[in-house]
Design a protein around this motif. Sequence first.
Motif, PDB file in Angstrom:
ATOM      1  N   ILE A  65       0.856  -1.117  -0.093  1.00 42.05           N
ATOM      2  CA  ILE A  65       0.033   0.095  -0.101  1.00 42.05           C
ATOM      3  C   ILE A  65       0.849   1.173  -0.023  1.00 42.05           C
ATOM      4  N   GLY A  66       0.688   2.087  -1.060  1.00 49.11           N
ATOM      5  CA  GLY A  66       1.485   3.408  -0.955  1.00 49.11           C
ATOM      6  C   GLY A  66       2.919   2.956  -1.803  1.00 49.11           C
ATOM      7  N   PHE A  67       2.823   2.699  -2.973  1.00 48.14           N
ATOM      8  CA  PHE A  67       4.183   2.158  -3.540  1.00 48.14           C
ATOM      9  C   PHE A  67       5.015   3.342  -4.027  1.00 48.14           C
ATOM     10  N   GLY A  68       4.750   4.794  -3.831  1.00 49.67           N
ATOM     11  CA  GLY A  68       5.622   5.843  -4.194  1.00 49.67           C
ATOM     12  C   GLY A  68       6.020   5.759  -5.480  1.00 49.67           C
ATOM     13  N   VAL A  79      -2.582   5.899  -4.444  1.00 50.12           N
ATOM     14  CA  VAL A  79      -3.695   7.076  -4.748  1.00 50.12           C
ATOM     15  C   VAL A  79      -3.125   8.085  -5.874  1.00 50.12           C
ATOM     16  N   SER A  80      -1.643   8.321  -5.736  1.00 53.02           N
ATOM     17  CA  SER A  80      -1.176   9.279  -6.719  1.00 53.02           C
ATOM     18  C   SER A  80      -0.991   9.043  -8.059  1.00 53.02           C
ATOM     19  N   SER A  89       2.959   8.721  -8.576  1.00 50.25           N
ATOM     20  CA  SER A  89       3.402   7.479  -8.426  1.00 50.25           C
ATOM     21  C   SER A  89       3.238   6.447  -9.310  1.00 50.25           C
ATOM     22  N   PRO A 133      -7.785   4.322  -3.775  1.00 53.33           N
ATOM     23  CA  PRO A 133      -7.270   4.362  -2.276  1.00 53.33           C
ATOM     24  C   PRO A 133      -7.304   2.764  -2.172  1.00 53.33           C
ATOM     25  N   GLU A 136      -8.393   1.312   0.504  1.00 53.95           N
ATOM     26  CA  GLU A 136      -9.556   0.790   1.279  1.00 53.95           C
ATOM     27  C   GLU A 136     -10.425   0.407   0.076  1.00 53.95           C
ATOM     28  N   ASN A 171       4.930   0.804   3.678  1.00 51.09           N
ATOM     29  CA  ASN A 171       6.193   1.546   3.965  1.00 51.09           C
ATOM     30  C   ASN A 171       6.068   3.044   3.994  1.00 51.09           C
ATOM     31  N   PHE A 172       6.193   3.571   5.228  1.00 53.75           N
ATOM     32  CA  PHE A 172       6.192   4.999   5.221  1.00 53.75           C
ATOM     33  C   PHE A 172       4.871   5.752   5.046  1.00 53.75           C
ATOM     34  N   ASP A 205       1.638   8.112   4.881  1.00 52.51           N
ATOM     35  CA  ASP A 205       1.430   9.381   5.145  1.00 52.51           C
ATOM     36  C   ASP A 205       0.994   9.782   6.566  1.00 52.51           C
ATOM     37  N   LEU A 241      -4.197   5.992   7.454  1.00 48.80           N
ATOM     38  CA  LEU A 241      -4.590   4.526   6.939  1.00 48.80           C
ATOM     39  C   LEU A 241      -4.794   3.499   7.938  1.00 48.80           C
ATOM     40  N   THR A 289      13.684   2.254   0.416  1.00 46.30           N
ATOM     41  CA  THR A 289      12.430   3.141  -0.356  1.00 46.30           C
ATOM     42  C   THR A 289      12.794   4.466  -0.405  1.00 46.30           C
ATOM     43  N   TYR A 299      11.473   7.274   0.586  1.00 44.75           N
ATOM     44  CA  TYR A 299      11.573   7.971   1.772  1.00 44.75           C
ATOM     45  C   TYR A 299      12.428   7.528   2.627  1.00 44.75           C
TER      46      TYR A 299
END
Length: 343
Positions: free
Chosen positions: A28-31, A53-54, A57, A79, A81, A99-100, A102, A114, A170, A172
Amino acid sequence: MLLRPDHPEQPLDPRAVWGRSGPWIVEIGFGDGRFTAELAREHPDWNVLAIDVSAGSLARAIGRLVAARISNVRLFHGPAEFALRQLVPAAGLRRVYVNFPDPWPKERHVGNRLLRAEFLAQLATRLEPRGEIWLTTDHDEYWDFALAAARETGLYSIDERDAPPEVLATKYALKWKDAGRAYHHAVFTKTAEAREPWPVFERVPMPHALMEGELAELVDFEKEVLTIDGGSVVLLDVLRPLDGRGFVWLAHVEEHGIVQQVLLEARPTPRGWHVGLANFAAPIATDGVQAAVGWLVAWLEARGLRVRQRWYRSVAWTVKRKDSGPIAAATGPEEDVSSSRST
Ligand SMILES: C[S@@+](CC[C@H](N)C(=O)[O-])C[C@H]1O[C@@H](n2cnc3c(N)ncnc32)[C@H](O)[C@@H]1O
């Protein structure tokens, strides 16, 4: 590589998506996707679903994965979710990486985090028995928050560990490494089944109506905010296509963790006004979308159009207006109207 929100099979069958079964892993949130690429390369037998979501990204990750010729990753733009609820079957996942995430440090934004207890309980429905969530963060408050949330669910054991090297590579992690920031890492292992199921949203036909009559030129429009069960619909603006045929409304629909931007339309056809969703993007016909169409039909009725037929389930909504207190009296229809399908 890219899964669409209106994928025909929901939840997904991994054998159809990856052409095989095998451990199903979510990030979730692979950047920028560098962790995703590394994970997929290290574990060619894993089926990896990476969610963010971005749009930026997504573009960066696609470029990276294509260049590296990685074939065991599928990406979802939206998202987590929604993706987990709608695309992943019960007990489908071996492991979830976060990972990291928001941190949402401001007090008034804490509800956006999240890993809140509600989401962790929902996520447990999608994890195999003893399935895991691997969390890494550099944010002390988020760390305390997520651990407290996991404990609150009563569904996980928590094992605080040193972060493995791969999660410290990563974008971040590398950004803050030189600043000497400390990292927290834990594995939450599912130890019990969630009490509540987390059912996929029922998919219904696209709501619309056929209306008749003369529609006067619309000269102004005030934003409308509808409250619905579990969310809201915001009608942001109305636009006129260049050919002057009808009108288009911009709507933001938010409910139970699903956020959709949809275009509604009132378009003249030889049989009358088509009132419903414009043919744009890939909206999912949720209760919120049905409420938006129901509102538009009522709004047009108030401007002189008459309903010839409607094809939607009526969903109750309430209009919020500044000038008349938090909730004004206008409410959506309470009873189902004709749902007969025309040929
Ligand atoms: C702080 S960045 C970390 C990115 C990456 N994991 C890394 O370590 O470099 C958080 C990422 O989570 C994504 N994100 C935030 N909320 C999300 C959600 N509800 N579902 C999926 N992705 C989300 C953001 O778009 C962003 O790419």
